[in-house]
Structure formats: C-alpha cells, structure tokens
Design a protein around this motif. Structure first.
Motif, mmCIF file in Angstrom:
data_model
loop_
_atom_site.group_PDB
_atom_site.id
_atom_site.type_symbol
_atom_site.label_atom_id
_atom_site.label_comp_id
_atom_site.label_asym_id
_atom_site.label_seq_id
_atom_site.Cartn_x
_atom_site.Cartn_y
_atom_site.Cartn_z
ATOM 1 N N ARG A 60 0.838 -1.204 0.000
ATOM 2 C CA ARG A 60 0.000 0.000 0.000
ATOM 3 C C ARG A 60 0.875 1.257 0.000
ATOM 4 O O ARG A 60 1.876 1.340 0.690
ATOM 5 C CB ARG A 60 -0.900 0.010 1.235
ATOM 6 C CG ARG A 60 -1.982 -1.058 1.211
ATOM 7 C CD ARG A 60 -2.989 -0.854 2.320
ATOM 8 N NE ARG A 60 -4.037 -1.869 2.276
ATOM 9 C CZ ARG A 60 -5.114 -1.804 1.493
ATOM 10 N NH1 ARG A 60 -5.280 -0.757 0.701
ATOM 11 N NH2 ARG A 60 -6.017 -2.764 1.495
ATOM 12 N N TYR A 61 0.441 2.250 -0.799
ATOM 13 C CA TYR A 61 1.157 3.526 -0.824
ATOM 14 C C TYR A 61 0.270 4.584 -1.463
ATOM 15 O O TYR A 61 -0.589 4.292 -2.309
ATOM 16 C CB TYR A 61 2.464 3.416 -1.607
ATOM 17 C CG TYR A 61 2.317 3.534 -3.119
ATOM 18 C CD1 TYR A 61 2.920 4.580 -3.813
ATOM 19 C CD2 TYR A 61 1.571 2.617 -3.841
ATOM 20 C CE1 TYR A 61 2.805 4.693 -5.183
ATOM 21 C CE2 TYR A 61 1.449 2.716 -5.212
ATOM 22 C CZ TYR A 61 2.065 3.755 -5.878
ATOM 23 O OH TYR A 61 1.943 3.859 -7.243
ATOM 24 N N GLY A 62 0.474 5.822 -1.081
ATOM 25 C CA GLY A 62 -0.109 6.993 -1.705
ATOM 26 C C GLY A 62 -1.560 6.848 -2.104
ATOM 27 O O GLY A 62 -2.366 6.200 -1.449
ATOM 28 N N THR A 63 -1.901 7.485 -3.223
ATOM 29 C CA THR A 63 -3.280 7.481 -3.713
ATOM 30 C C THR A 63 -3.557 6.324 -4.662
ATOM 31 O O THR A 63 -4.685 6.151 -5.098
ATOM 32 C CB THR A 63 -3.575 8.804 -4.439
ATOM 33 O OG1 THR A 63 -2.652 8.956 -5.529
ATOM 34 C CG2 THR A 63 -3.434 9.982 -3.483
ATOM 35 N N GLU A 106 -3.204 3.211 -3.898
ATOM 36 C CA GLU A 106 -3.636 2.090 -3.065
ATOM 37 C C GLU A 106 -2.567 1.018 -2.898
ATOM 38 O O GLU A 106 -2.141 0.748 -1.795
ATOM 39 C CB GLU A 106 -4.936 1.481 -3.593
ATOM 40 C CG GLU A 106 -6.098 2.454 -3.574
ATOM 41 C CD GLU A 106 -7.361 1.838 -4.104
ATOM 42 O OE1 GLU A 106 -7.333 0.677 -4.552
ATOM 43 O OE2 GLU A 106 -8.401 2.516 -4.077
ATOM 44 N N LYS A 138 -3.710 7.425 -12.868
ATOM 45 C CA LYS A 138 -3.606 7.604 -11.423
ATOM 46 C C LYS A 138 -2.296 7.013 -10.901
ATOM 47 O O LYS A 138 -1.616 7.607 -10.050
ATOM 48 C CB LYS A 138 -4.798 6.944 -10.740
ATOM 49 C CG LYS A 138 -4.821 7.041 -9.226
ATOM 50 C CD LYS A 138 -6.056 6.343 -8.669
ATOM 51 C CE LYS A 138 -6.078 6.368 -7.146
ATOM 52 N NZ LYS A 138 -7.262 5.659 -6.596
ATOM 53 N N HIS A 139 -1.916 5.861 -11.424
ATOM 54 C CA HIS A 139 -0.657 5.235 -11.008
ATOM 55 C C HIS A 139 0.541 6.117 -11.370
ATOM 56 O O HIS A 139 1.491 6.255 -10.589
ATOM 57 C CB HIS A 139 -0.514 3.866 -11.663
ATOM 58 C CG HIS A 139 -1.403 2.828 -11.074
ATOM 59 N ND1 HIS A 139 -1.738 1.668 -11.735
ATOM 60 C CD2 HIS A 139 -2.039 2.765 -9.883
ATOM 61 C CE1 HIS A 139 -2.538 0.943 -10.976
ATOM 62 N NE2 HIS A 139 -2.737 1.593 -9.852
ATOM 63 N N ALA A 144 0.852 8.924 -8.942
ATOM 64 C CA ALA A 144 1.342 8.457 -7.645
ATOM 65 C C ALA A 144 2.848 8.214 -7.681
ATOM 66 O O ALA A 144 3.559 8.522 -6.726
ATOM 67 C CB ALA A 144 0.601 7.188 -7.239
ATOM 68 N N HIS A 194 4.669 11.412 -7.471
ATOM 69 C CA HIS A 194 4.615 11.938 -6.109
ATOM 70 C C HIS A 194 5.712 11.323 -5.237
ATOM 71 O O HIS A 194 6.357 12.038 -4.459
ATOM 72 C CB HIS A 194 3.240 11.662 -5.507
ATOM 73 C CG HIS A 194 3.087 12.152 -4.099
ATOM 74 N ND1 HIS A 194 2.993 13.492 -3.781
ATOM 75 C CD2 HIS A 194 3.034 11.472 -2.914
ATOM 76 C CE1 HIS A 194 2.892 13.622 -2.475
ATOM 77 N NE2 HIS A 194 2.909 12.422 -1.918
ATOM 78 N N VAL A 195 5.936 10.009 -5.352
ATOM 79 C CA VAL A 195 6.963 9.396 -4.505
ATOM 80 C C VAL A 195 8.358 9.869 -4.909
ATOM 81 O O VAL A 195 9.251 9.995 -4.055
ATOM 82 C CB VAL A 195 6.872 7.848 -4.516
ATOM 83 C CG1 VAL A 195 5.535 7.377 -4.011
ATOM 84 C CG2 VAL A 195 7.173 7.266 -5.888
ATOM 85 N N GLU A 242 9.103 13.000 -3.254
ATOM 86 C CA GLU A 242 9.416 12.808 -1.842
ATOM 87 C C GLU A 242 10.791 12.185 -1.621
ATOM 88 O O GLU A 242 11.141 11.852 -0.494
ATOM 89 C CB GLU A 242 8.340 11.937 -1.194
ATOM 90 C CG GLU A 242 6.967 12.617 -1.109
ATOM 91 C CD GLU A 242 5.962 11.793 -0.342
ATOM 92 O OE1 GLU A 242 6.097 10.548 -0.317
ATOM 93 O OE2 GLU A 242 5.049 12.387 0.269
#
Length: 253
Positions: A112-115, A117, A159-160, A163, A166-167, A170
């Motif tokens: 599981r991670y971020g948006t 799922e 969406k993937h 996500a 986004h990582v 970070e």
C-alpha cells in the motif's frame, strides 16, 4: 531468463468473448468449452474469431471454469493475454536480481502507498532507498515492430503515474515497467490517440523523474522469457538518462 513457466497447455480456437471474463473456445475434436479470460481490458487486436489460443488448467479442481486463457496467436506470434502474468514475471526478475529491475536487498509485492492504493513491487536497494514499480501489460501492435499502450482508456493507469511522480518528489525512486508479452517488437510508443489523458500523465511523470522502461518478452508453450529492453520513443533526448535507475545485470535468457 525464463521468468514464468507454464504447465501443460491446451490448444483451442477462439469463438467468442462474453462479459469480459468468459471466453468460448473450440477444441480440435469440435468440443466447445468456456474458459476464464483474466484480462479486463479491450484486448484490441487479439479478439479475432478462429484465432489459435493456449489455455492452462486450473490447479483447483473445484473451480467453476477449469481453464484459463494464457496466450493468443496474432501476427504469427504468441501474445500473452493473461494480465496477471506480467506482475509474476517482474517479481521473478526482481527476486533473481535481473535487469531491468533495480538491484535490491528486499522485494515486496502489492504494498500500500499513496493514492494508488497498492504498488506492484516495492524494492529496497543496497543504499536503503526504495523503488516503487508499477507494471503494465502490453500486447497491442498497431504498426509492425512497434508495441503500444494503452489499448483503451485507463483512468487507473493515469492515477498510477501521478502516484509514482509523487513518490519521486518525496525523494524515492520510481519505475513504470511496460512488460510486452510478445517478441516481434523493436520499439515502444504510447497510443496517444487512444488515451490522451494517459499520455499527458506519462509526460508529467517522466519529467518528474519516473523511469520509463519497456521490456520485451517471448511467449511460447514453455512460458514467458524476458529478452531485453527496447527504446521508449516517447522519451525526449536526455530524459531517459535522467530517469535511469541502477539495475542488476540481465542474465542468460
């Protein structure tokens, strides 16, 4: 590397796909049966009546449908149609330390991670940094020698990509692995005309530093063999290097 091995396969001929998950086929002796179709996509280019198909038998004797579609013959080659197999191939490559997956000391599937799922693979490198890997099944060929994705609109795919971007923002690493289940392709290109929104998400993720990798595989009666990476034509000059990840060596195929 033979990354996924099939058991005994049954030859049949494609008759009709129903409700996405049901495939009616005919055996050589004329017997008709319904097999499970583990592919929720459009399967563009593969849904041709009378095409040869390969079916595997379920290990569970109590399963309602005893057979599962594994491959379809198209353009003179076997094309993998089971969308569960690319994740299995990627996991096997990661655990064996083979390219194009990054060298890692820990491999975890379905985390599981971020948006998004769950990520298909989470790899931890020797330096402690993590790499989030999403795997996409590719079968579509619209121009000879050129693999394409997607074959239909995929909101989930976009969406993937967001996500993964986004990582990276970070401080983690990320890879989108386009796993091509056919060996007659020399390059990979997005099917931008099929899903412009996915193409836009791809461009944004690549610019953010997500590594975009296309891995060509050979599908035959024995299983799925990872052959080599092929160029991703959508990457601008220099962007591929900026998004590159340290990888393990690709062993014998």
């Amino acid at each position: 590397m033979l990354a996924h091995r099939f058991g005994p396969l049954l030859d049949a001929v494609w008759l009709e796909r129903r409700q996405r998950f049901l495939l009616d086929v005919a055996l050589a002796d004329g017997t008709r049966l319904t097999a499970h179709c583990p592919n929720t996509g459009a399967m563009t280019g593969l849904t041709r009546p009378d095409a040869r198909v390969l079916l595997s038998r379920a290990a569970n004797p109590k399963r309602r449908l005893a057979y599962t579609l594994e491959a379809v013959e198209a353009d003179g080659v076997w094309v993998g149609a089971n969308t569960q197999n690319p994740n299995r191939v990627a996991l096997a490559l990661a655990r064996a330390g083979h390219a194009p997956l990054p060298a890692s000391i820990a491999v975890r599937p379905e985390v599981r991670y971020g948006t998004a799922e769950r990520v298909d693979l989470l790899l931890t490198g020797p330096d402690g940094r993590r790499t989030f890997v999403e795997v996409k099944n590719v079968h579509l060929v619209e121009r000879a020698g050129e693999a394409s994705f997607p074959d239909c609109v995929t909101l989930r795919g976009a969406k993937h990509l967001a996500a993964l971007a986004h990582v990276v923002a970070e401080g983690e690493r990320a890879m989108m692995l386009f796993l091509i289940q056919r060996h007659d392709c020399e390059v990979f290109r997005l099917a931008r005309h099929i899903d412009p929104a996915y193409a836009a998400a791809f461009d944004a993720a690549a610019a953010a530093g997500v590594a975009m990798v296309a891995l060509r595989c050979r599908v035959d009666r024995e299983g799925i063999t990872a052959e080599r990476t092929i160029p991703v034509l959508d990457l601008a000059t220099g962007r591929a290097e900026a998004a590159a990840l340290p990888t393990a060596a690709l062993g014998p195929t």
